[in-house]
Write a protein that holds these residues in place. Structure first.
Motif, PDB file in Angstrom:
ATOM      1  N   SER A 136       0.836  -1.210   0.000  1.00 14.54           N
ATOM      2  CA  SER A 136       0.000   0.000   0.000  1.00 14.54           C
ATOM      3  C   SER A 136       0.864   1.249   0.000  1.00 14.54           C
ATOM      4  CB  SER A 136      -0.903   0.032   1.238  1.00 14.54           C
ATOM      5  OG  SER A 136      -1.639  -1.155   1.352  1.00 14.54           O
ATOM      6  N   GLN A 137       1.950   1.228   0.776  1.00 13.72           N
ATOM      7  CA  GLN A 137       2.754   2.439   0.907  1.00 13.72           C
ATOM      8  C   GLN A 137       3.564   2.716  -0.362  1.00 13.72           C
ATOM      9  OE1 GLN A 137       4.553   2.032   4.914  1.00 13.72           O
ATOM     10  NE2 GLN A 137       2.786   3.199   5.623  1.00 13.72           N
ATOM     11  N   GLU A 140       1.084   4.312  -2.665  1.00 15.93           N
ATOM     12  CA  GLU A 140       0.861   5.721  -2.324  1.00 15.93           C
ATOM     13  C   GLU A 140       2.026   6.587  -2.796  1.00 15.93           C
ATOM     14  OE1 GLU A 140      -1.646   7.554  -0.939  1.00 15.93           O
ATOM     15  OE2 GLU A 140      -2.893   5.772  -1.119  1.00 15.93           O
ATOM     16  N   GLY A 143       2.053   7.101  -6.336  1.00 14.08           N
ATOM     17  CA  GLY A 143       0.874   7.830  -6.792  1.00 14.08           C
ATOM     18  C   GLY A 143      -0.014   7.032  -7.729  1.00 14.08           C
ATOM     19  N   VAL A 144      -0.048   5.686  -7.520  1.00 18.46           N
ATOM     20  CA  VAL A 144      -0.907   4.853  -8.372  1.00 18.46           C
ATOM     21  C   VAL A 144      -1.868   4.043  -7.497  1.00 18.46           C
ATOM     22  CG1 VAL A 144       0.899   4.677 -10.128  1.00 18.46           C
ATOM     23  CG2 VAL A 144       0.677   2.866  -8.416  1.00 18.46           C
ATOM     24  N   ALA A 145      -2.857   3.432  -8.137  1.00 19.32           N
ATOM     25  CA  ALA A 145      -3.829   2.614  -7.411  1.00 19.32           C
ATOM     26  C   ALA A 145      -3.127   1.406  -6.799  1.00 19.32           C
ATOM     27  CB  ALA A 145      -4.932   2.153  -8.359  1.00 19.32           C
ATOM     28  N   HIS A 146      -3.620   0.961  -5.659  1.00 19.95           N
ATOM     29  CA  HIS A 146      -3.000  -0.192  -5.005  1.00 19.95           C
ATOM     30  C   HIS A 146      -4.031  -0.998  -4.238  1.00 19.95           C
ATOM     31  CE1 HIS A 146      -3.202   2.024  -1.170  1.00 19.95           C
ATOM     32  NE2 HIS A 146      -2.880   3.076  -1.899  1.00 19.95           N
ATOM     33  N   LEU A 147      -3.727  -2.281  -4.047  1.00 16.10           N
ATOM     34  CA  LEU A 147      -4.597  -3.171  -3.285  1.00 16.10           C
ATOM     35  C   LEU A 147      -3.729  -4.158  -2.510  1.00 16.10           C
ATOM     36  CD1 LEU A 147      -7.160  -4.183  -6.071  1.00 16.10           C
ATOM     37  CD2 LEU A 147      -7.710  -2.833  -4.028  1.00 16.10           C
ATOM     38  N   ALA A 148      -4.156  -4.478  -1.299  1.00 13.37           N
ATOM     39  CA  ALA A 148      -3.517  -5.558  -0.548  1.00 13.37           C
ATOM     40  C   ALA A 148      -4.499  -6.726  -0.482  1.00 13.37           C
ATOM     41  CB  ALA A 148      -3.143  -5.079   0.854  1.00 13.37           C
ATOM     42  N   MET A 180      -0.655  -0.244 -11.375  1.00 12.32           N
ATOM     43  CA  MET A 180      -1.145  -0.614 -10.055  1.00 12.32           C
ATOM     44  C   MET A 180      -0.041  -1.278  -9.253  1.00 12.32           C
ATOM     45  SD  MET A 180      -4.834  -2.360  -9.807  1.00 12.32           S
ATOM     46  CE  MET A 180      -6.307  -1.533 -10.342  1.00 12.32           C
TER      47      MET A 180
ATOM     48  N   MET B   1      -0.866  14.958  -1.861  1.00  9.88           N
ATOM     49  CA  MET B   1      -0.757  14.313  -0.554  1.00  9.88           C
ATOM     50  C   MET B   1      -0.986  15.314   0.575  1.00  9.88           C
ATOM     51  SD  MET B   1       2.162  11.438  -0.299  1.00  9.88           S
ATOM     52  CE  MET B   1       2.181  10.860  -1.989  1.00  9.88           C
ATOM     53  N   ASN B  85      -9.779   1.628  -0.678  1.00  2.97           N
ATOM     54  CA  ASN B  85      -8.704   2.298   0.061  1.00  2.97           C
ATOM     55  C   ASN B  85      -8.458   3.719  -0.425  1.00  2.97           C
ATOM     56  OD1 ASN B  85      -6.725   2.197  -2.099  1.00  2.97           O
ATOM     57  ND2 ASN B  85      -6.451   0.030  -1.627  1.00  2.97           N
ATOM     58  N   ASP B  86      -8.741   3.999  -1.726  1.00  5.01           N
ATOM     59  CA  ASP B  86      -8.444   5.365  -2.188  1.00  5.01           C
ATOM     60  C   ASP B  86      -9.470   6.370  -1.656  1.00  5.01           C
ATOM     61  OD1 ASP B  86     -10.365   4.335  -3.920  1.00  5.01           O
ATOM     62  OD2 ASP B  86      -9.168   4.620  -5.740  1.00  5.01           O
ATOM     63  N   GLU B 114      -5.170  -2.595   5.296  1.00  2.00           N
ATOM     64  CA  GLU B 114      -4.763  -1.917   4.065  1.00  2.00           C
ATOM     65  C   GLU B 114      -4.928  -0.400   4.197  1.00  2.00           C
ATOM     66  OE1 GLU B 114      -6.110  -2.769  -0.456  1.00  2.00           O
ATOM     67  OE2 GLU B 114      -7.654  -1.991   0.863  1.00  2.00           O
ATOM     68  N   PRO B 117      -1.887   1.637   6.548  1.00  2.00           N
ATOM     69  CA  PRO B 117      -0.638   2.070   5.903  1.00  2.00           C
ATOM     70  C   PRO B 117      -0.863   3.102   4.802  1.00  2.00           C
ATOM     71  CG  PRO B 117      -1.159  -0.208   5.299  1.00  2.00           C
ATOM     72  CD  PRO B 117      -2.105   0.189   6.396  1.00  2.00           C
ATOM     73  N   THR B 118      -2.033   3.030   4.155  1.00  2.00           N
ATOM     74  CA  THR B 118      -2.357   4.020   3.127  1.00  2.00           C
ATOM     75  C   THR B 118      -2.395   5.413   3.742  1.00  2.00           C
ATOM     76  OG1 THR B 118      -3.642   2.375   1.912  1.00  2.00           O
ATOM     77  CG2 THR B 118      -4.134   4.687   1.448  1.00  2.00           C
ATOM     78  N   ALA B 121       1.055   6.637   4.987  1.00  2.00           N
ATOM     79  CA  ALA B 121       1.898   7.140   3.896  1.00  2.00           C
ATOM     80  C   ALA B 121       1.452   8.538   3.491  1.00  2.00           C
ATOM     81  CB  ALA B 121       1.837   6.186   2.704  1.00  2.00           C
ATOM     82  N   ARG B 122       0.150   8.759   3.429  1.00  3.38           N
ATOM     83  CA  ARG B 122      -0.354  10.082   3.039  1.00  3.38           C
ATOM     84  C   ARG B 122       0.038  11.157   4.045  1.00  3.38           C
ATOM     85  NH1 ARG B 122      -5.439  10.415  -0.597  1.00  3.38           N
ATOM     86  NH2 ARG B 122      -5.101   8.550  -1.846  1.00  3.38           N
ATOM     87  N   ARG B 201      -9.583   5.846  -8.176  1.00  3.92           N
ATOM     88  CA  ARG B 201      -9.313   4.997  -9.335  1.00  3.92           C
ATOM     89  C   ARG B 201      -9.936   3.613  -9.227  1.00  3.92           C
ATOM     90  NH1 ARG B 201      -4.252   7.086  -7.765  1.00  3.92           N
ATOM     91  NH2 ARG B 201      -3.319   8.549  -9.231  1.00  3.92           N
ATOM     92  N   LEU B 202     -10.272   3.194  -8.016  1.00  2.80           N
ATOM     93  CA  LEU B 202     -10.761   1.822  -7.842  1.00  2.80           C
ATOM     94  C   LEU B 202     -12.281   1.777  -7.848  1.00  2.80           C
ATOM     95  CD1 LEU B 202      -8.350   0.796  -4.940  1.00  2.80           C
ATOM     96  CD2 LEU B 202      -8.174   0.090  -7.336  1.00  2.80           C
TER      97      LEU B 202
END
Lengths: 268, 350
Positions: A136-137, A140, A143-148, A180, B1, B85-86, B114, B117-118, B121-122, B201-202
Motif C-alpha cells: 500500500s505504501q 501511495e 501515486g498509483v492505485a494499489h490493493l492488498a 497498479m 498528498m 482504500n483510495d 490496508e 498504511p495508506t 503514507a499520506r 481509481r478503484l
C-alpha cells in the motif's frame, strides 16, 4: 503493446524454519541473527508466479526489485532461477533500520529507476516483519492505485484489472486500470518449481546494485534516521503456564478434563 | 498528498477508525474503542473520538457514541460504500490533518490492514502493525507492543516525532468494553468537500460474504485446535465432532492449514492468523510454536494433548495429556456426553 513491464518486489528473509534461533542481545537490545540462512520471503514466490504467468500470456518484462544487503544477492539468484529477466538490488548502509514507510520510499525510488512500469506485484507480507504495509505504501508513494490481500487477479491486454481481495468471511471484486501495485496472498496461485534450466539461465541474468546516490534518495528520509517508527526495548515473550501432567489411561485422563470443562462452565 | 504534523503539545485526542459492514460495527472497532477509552482514563482524561465511513450509517454512529466515544465523525455518503482504500484513505487523511489527533487506532481486519498504511503514507507518520499492547507513557507517547519472528520477539515501538501516532490491532487482542450508554456528539462530514481534487481509481463492483461454516472462532467459549500431529483430513473430523459436542469452534495451526486439512485461512490461529480468547482451549497434535501460542495466550485454560511427552506445547499449557488423540478424543466425547446426562453413547464414527 509488447506486453507489460512487471516489477516484482522480493525480500530475502531469515529462514522461518530457524526463528527458534533468533536471540536478543540483552546488552545492546538488538537481534542477533548470525548464522541464519536467508530464503526468499514465502509469499513473494506467489507474486513472482503471477508475474511469470502474465509474461507467458502477454510477453513483456519481469524485473525483480529488492531492498536488501548486497550479501543477500544470492537469494535473488534463487528467485531469478524461478524466472524473471533481471534483478535490481537496492543496497546502502543508509537504508539500514528503515521502517515500512522508509522501506517503501527506497523501493519506490528503485521502481522509478526501472521505469516505465505497468504493474508492481509483491507478497502481501514478509515472514519476519509481517506488517502488510509495504504494498500500500509503495502504491501511495508512486501515486498509483494499489490493493492488498489480493487472492485472484485478471489483467486484460488493454491494462484493465479485475482483482479479488479477501475480507472477513468473503471477498470483494475490484476493478481498475494499470498502473497498479498489488499485494498478493498465498491463495492467489501455486508457485512453479525451479527447473534445472532455470538455475542455469539465472547465472546469466543481470543483477544491478543501486545505492542511495544512484537512486537519488534523500539520506535523511531513509534508514533509521528517516523512519517515523523507532524501536525501544526488545524481549522474548513467555507463554509459560503451570504445565500440570494429567495421568492415567485415555479414559481416566478424559474424566479429569471433563471435570475441568465443568469447572469452567462450558458443558452447557 | 496531505501533509502530516510534527509532535506538539500533550493531551490531544485519541481516535479510532471504525469499520462496518452489513449494518453492523466490526467487533474489532468496539475492542479498540475500549482500549482508547481506557488509555484516555489512565492519562487523566483525553477526548476519544471515532471516525465512521459508510452509507446510511447514522445508527452505527450513535452506537459508537453509546459505547463511550465523546465524538463521532461520520462520513455518510454513497461514495463511502463499499470500502475502497483510495476513497476512504483520502477522506481519513484529510480529516486527520484537519483535526490533528494525537493517536489514531485502526482495527487490522482485511480493510483496516490496508487502510492504515495508506493513511500513514499520506500523512508521513509512523504506524505500528498488529499491536498486541497499547499504552500511553507518562510523556504522552504511544507505546506499541509488536511481535516479530513468528511471535518470538516482542518489541516496544514508538513514533516519537510525527503525529498522529498510529497503530493497528487485530481482532480479539482487546476485550470489548462494557456498554456505557453514553451520549456523544455526532459530527456529519461533507464527503464531497473531503474528496475534492482526489483521484478515485478503484471500483468495488461486488462484495460477497459467505456464511461461515460452523461456530466462528471469535467469541467461542471453547476452541478445539489441531496441528500437524493430526496427520490427515479424515482424522480432522474427530476434532469437529468434539467441537460440536461442546458447541465450540475448530481452529488450526499454520502447518495444518498448509496441509489442506482445514476449511481455510479463516480458521488459522496465530501471529499471521486469528487471536482467540475462549474459556477453554483444547489443543491436539500441536508442537507449540510461538506463532500459534501467541493466538491463544489469552485463553482461560489451555489443555494440550500430544503423544510426545517433551513437546514444547506442554510448557505453554495448564493441563498436559500425553496420549494419542485418536484414543483420547473418543474417550473425551463419551465423558462429556455422560456428564451432560446424555448417556455414554459412542461418538459418531469419524
Amino acid at each position: 503493446m509488447g506486453g507489460f513491464h512487471i516489477v516484482v518486489l522480493v525480500k530475502p528473509v531469515p529462514d522461518p524454519e530457524c526463528y527458534d534461533r533468533v536471540e536478543i542481545d540483552p546488552a545492546a537490545g538488538v537481534l542477533a541473527r548470525q548464522g541464519m540462512p536467508s530464503v526468499l520471503n514465502p509469499s513473494d514466490r506467489h507474486a513472482l508466479e503471477e508475474a511469470l504467468a502474465l509474461q507467458e500470456r502477454y510477453g513483456g518484462r519481469v524485473t525483480l526489485v529488492s531492498m536488501t544487503p548486497e550479501s543477500s544477492a544470492e537469494t535473488l539468484r534463487e528467485a531469478l532461477a524461478m524466472g524473471g529477466d533481471e534483478a535490481v538490488v537496492l543496497s546502502d548502509r543508509a537504508f539500514a533500520g528503515s521502517d515500512s514507510l522508509a522501506t517503501a520510499r527506497v523501493l519506490a525510488a528503485g521502481i522509478a529507476k526501472v521505469l516505465p512500469f505497468d504493474l508492481v506485484l509483491a507478497g502481501n507480507e514478509s515472514a519476519d516483519g509481517g506488517t502488510v504495509h509495504v504494498p500500500s505504501q509503495v502504491g501511495e508513494l508512486l501515486g498509483v492505485a494499489h490493493l492488498a490481500n489480493v487472492i485472484r487477479l485478471e489483467v486484460d491486454a488493454d491494462g484493465s484489472v479485475r482483482a479479488r481481495t479477501r475480507i472477513e468471511n468473503g471477498y470483494v471484486e475490484v476493478e481498475g486500470e494499470l498502473p497498479m501495485v498489488l499485494g498478493l496472498r498465498r491463495e492467489v496461485n501455486t508457485p512453479r518449481y525451479t527447473s534445472l534450466m532455470g538455475v542455469l539461465a539465472s547465472q546469466e541474468k543481470p543483477i544491478r546494485v543501486l545505492g542511495a546516490e544512484e537512486l537519488g534518495v534523500d539520506r535523511s528520509r531513509v534508514g533509521m534516521e528517516g523512519s517515523n517508527m523507532r524501536p525501544g526495548k526488545m524481549s522474548r515473550p513467555s507463554f509459560c503456564r503451570k504445565g500440570e501432567r494429567v495421568k492415567g489411561d485415555p479414559e481416566e485422563a478424559a474424566a479429569r478434563i471433563v471435570g475441568i470443562l465443568r469447572a469452567e462452565g462450558v458443558l452447557g | 498528498m496531505t501533509g502530516g504534523a510534527k509532535a506538539s503539545g500533550r493531551g490531544g485526542a485519541i481516535w479510532i477508525v471504525a469499520e462496518q459492514a452489513g449494518g453492523k460495527l466490526a467487533p474489532v472497532s468496539v475492542e479498540i474503542l475500549g482500549r482508547a477509552l481506557a488509555m484516555a482514563r489512565e492519562a487523566g482524561g483525553r477526548e476519544v473520538a471515532a471516525v465512521l465511513l459508510g452509507k446510511d450509517a447514522g445508527g452505527l454512529a450513535d452506537e459508537l457514541a453509546s459505547h463511550g466515544a465523546d465524538k463521532v465523525f461520520l462520513a455518510d455518503d454513497p461514495r463511502m460504500e463499499p470500502y475502497r482504500n483510495d476513497a476512504h484513505g483520502a477522506v481519513l487523511a484529510r480529516l486527520i490533518a484537519r483535526e490533528s489527533p494525537e493517536v489514531v487506532l485502526f482495527g487490522a481486519g482485511a480493510c483496516g490492514e490496508e487502510l492504515a498504511p495508506t493513511v500513514a503514507a499520506r500523512l508521513d507518520t509512523g504506524l505500528g502493525a498488529h499491536c498486541t499492547s497499547l499504552d500511553l507513557t507518562d510523556g504522552g507517547l504511544l507505546m506499541m507492543g509488536v511481535l516479530g519472528f513468528g511471535g518470538r520477539v516482542h518489541t516496544e515501538m514508538f513514533c516519537p516525532a510525527r503525529r498522529p501516532q498510529m497503530a493497528s490491532v487485530k481482532p480479539g487482542i482487546f476485550p470489548p468494553p462494557p456498554r456505557a450508554d453514553r451520549k456523544g456528539t455526532v459530527v456529519r462530514e461533507d464527503v464531497a468537500a473531503l474528496l475534492e481534487g482526489e483521484k478515485i481509481r478503484l471500483r468495488a463492483v461486488k462484495v460477497v460474504r459467505e456464511a461461515p461454516e460452523g461456530v466462528p472462532l471469535e467469541g467461542a467459549e471453547v476452541v478445539v485446535g489441531g496441528g500437524f500431529g493430526i496427520g490427515g483430513k479424515e482424522q480432522w473430523t474427530l476434532l469437529e465432532d468434539l467441537a460440536r459436542e461442546l458447541s465450540g469452534a475448530v481452529g488450526c495451526t499454520r502447518p495444518a492449514l498448509d496441509e489442506g486439512w482445514t476449511p481455510g485461512e479463516h480458521t488459522m490461529i496465530g501471529t499471521s492468523g486469528k487471536t482467540v480468547r475462549p474459556k477453554v482451549y483444547l489443543g491436539f497434535g500441536i508442537s507449540g510454536s510461538p506463532h500459534h501460542m501467541v493466538g491463544v495466550k489469552d485463553a482461560g485454560v489451555i489443555v494440550s494433548v500430544n503423544t510426545d511427552a517433551r513437546a514444547p506445547v506442554f510448557e505453554s499449557s495448564d493441563y498436559c495429556v500425553v496420549s494419542d488423540f485418536r484414543k483420547f478424543v473418543p474417550a473425551l466425547i463419551r465423558g462429556i456426553r455422560k456428564a451432560k446426562g446424555e448417556g455414554a453413547g459412542e461418538p459418531s464414527p469419524a
